[in-house]
Write a protein that holds these residues in place. Structure first.
Motif, PDB file in Angstrom:
ATOM      1  N   ASP A  22      -1.989   6.431   1.797  1.00  0.00           N
ATOM      2  CA  ASP A  22      -3.295   5.950   1.336  1.00  0.00           C
ATOM      3  C   ASP A  22      -4.137   5.514   2.536  1.00  0.00           C
ATOM      4  O   ASP A  22      -3.725   4.650   3.317  1.00  0.00           O
TER       5      ASP A  22
ATOM      6  N   ARG B 131       0.846  -1.193   0.000  1.00  0.00           N
ATOM      7  CA  ARG B 131       0.000   0.000   0.000  1.00  0.00           C
ATOM      8  C   ARG B 131       0.881   1.243   0.000  1.00  0.00           C
ATOM      9  O   ARG B 131       1.867   1.319   0.734  1.00  0.00           O
ATOM     10  N   ASN B 132       0.538   2.203  -0.827  1.00  0.00           N
ATOM     11  CA  ASN B 132       1.302   3.445  -0.907  1.00  0.00           C
ATOM     12  C   ASN B 132       1.179   4.232   0.391  1.00  0.00           C
ATOM     13  O   ASN B 132       0.115   4.270   1.013  1.00  0.00           O
TER      14      ASN B 132
END
Length: 311
Positions: A129, A125-126
């Motif tokens: 985010d 996951r970035n």
């Protein structure tokens, strides 16, 4: 010839004595021993190096790495602990929690529950985010409420008889597909690794209703992502009987080692000891307590043969 044998032992074996450990330091560096070519060579390393899988079970793996130094074995141990990705609970959305477990403690406990999911199916996951997507997040729900058992005996004091759902286990966590995950993973069985992890205790009227987001991560970022509880290595034991050991001495010798290390054979009516499986021994050095045995056995470890295990 005797000098060469002594040199070979110094290079290849770590010897355990009664009052100390000998040949501990690595000495096979270029130029230290005349007649030995110790300069590092890739071809020679590739020929000598091998990995043997010894035991592979549901929750444990044991393998041997031969032809390496302690630094490489330790690097593999650290990689297992901190660099192998897994999925773990990262965010917990608490809709209702009337148990005696505070929200932040509950979230911490949920984060440490190992999740059975192949991390290769997901992306990291970035950073920043907040909302998860089907490619980087697994969603689980835990919704359970405790109630009384109307059929319980009046004189009973056993909570297992008095209440329904008074113990909240990891098996109560259910996967809730995000987006098109049902189509992406039609045969998936995402769930906690163990069903019997106790999360909380409830009493009638208390309930827990939370939603969890699991993301991909590594143990270097947080211990909850570490795929192993322990990862360790040790040198392969090498036990040598310097002369035949028979009858009562053989039975005494067998008791000095871990089960399965020494076996007793019946040869021409005599009980004779032999080394059956040295790798099972933990090297307590119990044998050195017996005057009649301590000079009949050599305890050593193979310097470049490492036994690695993670559980």
């Amino acid at each position: 010839m005797a000098a060469k044998r002594g040199t070979d032992e110094m290079r290849d074996r770590v010897v355990l004595g009664e009052f100390g450990v000998h040949n501990v330091h690595t000495t096979d560096f270029p130029g230290n021993y005349p007649g030995y070519e110790d300069a590092w060579d890739r071809r020679r390393f590739e020929e000598a190096f091998r990995v043997d899988i010894i035991r592979e079970e549901e929750g444990a793996l044991e393998f041997d790495m031969v032809g390496i130094d302690a630094a490489i074995a330790n690097a593999f141990r650290r990689i297992l602990l901190a660099e192998v990705p897994t999925m773990a609970v990262e965010k917990v959305f608490v809709y209702n929690n009337t148990s005696i477990v505070q929200d932040e403690i509950l979230a911490h406990r949920l984060g440490l529950i190992p999740i059975r999911a192949d991390p290769r199916l997901f992306e990291y996951r970035n950073q920043g985010d907040e909302e998860g997507t089907e490619i980087d997040t697994l969603q689980f729900q835990l919704k359970i409420k405790c109630s009384r058992n109307p059929q319980a005996a009046k004189e009973s004091s056993d909570p297992n008889e008095l209440y329904f759902n008074h113990k909240v286990y990891s098996k109560h966590m259910t996967w809730v597909p995000l987006g098109n995950q049902t189509d992406l993973f039609p045969d998936a069985d995402f769930r906690p690794v163990h069903d019997d992890i106790l999360i909380a205790l409830l009493r009638p009227g208390q309930e827990i209703d939370v939603l969890m987001h699991c993301v991909k991560g590594i143990g270097k970022d947080h211990a909850k992502f570490s795929p192993v509880a322990t990862a360790s290595y040790r040198l392969l034991p090498d036990i040598t009987l310097l002369q035949p050991i028979e009858d009562e001495a053989a039975e005494m010798l067998q008791k000095c080692f871990s089960p399965g290390v020494i076996e007793i054979q019946n040869i021409k009516g005599k009980k004779v000891a032999r080394v059956a499986n040295a790798r099972l021994d933990t090297f307590s050095r119990e044998v050195f307590r017996h005057e009649g045995l301590k000079n009949l056995v050599r305890l050593a470890r193979v310097r470049n043969h490492y036994i690695l295990g993670n559980y």
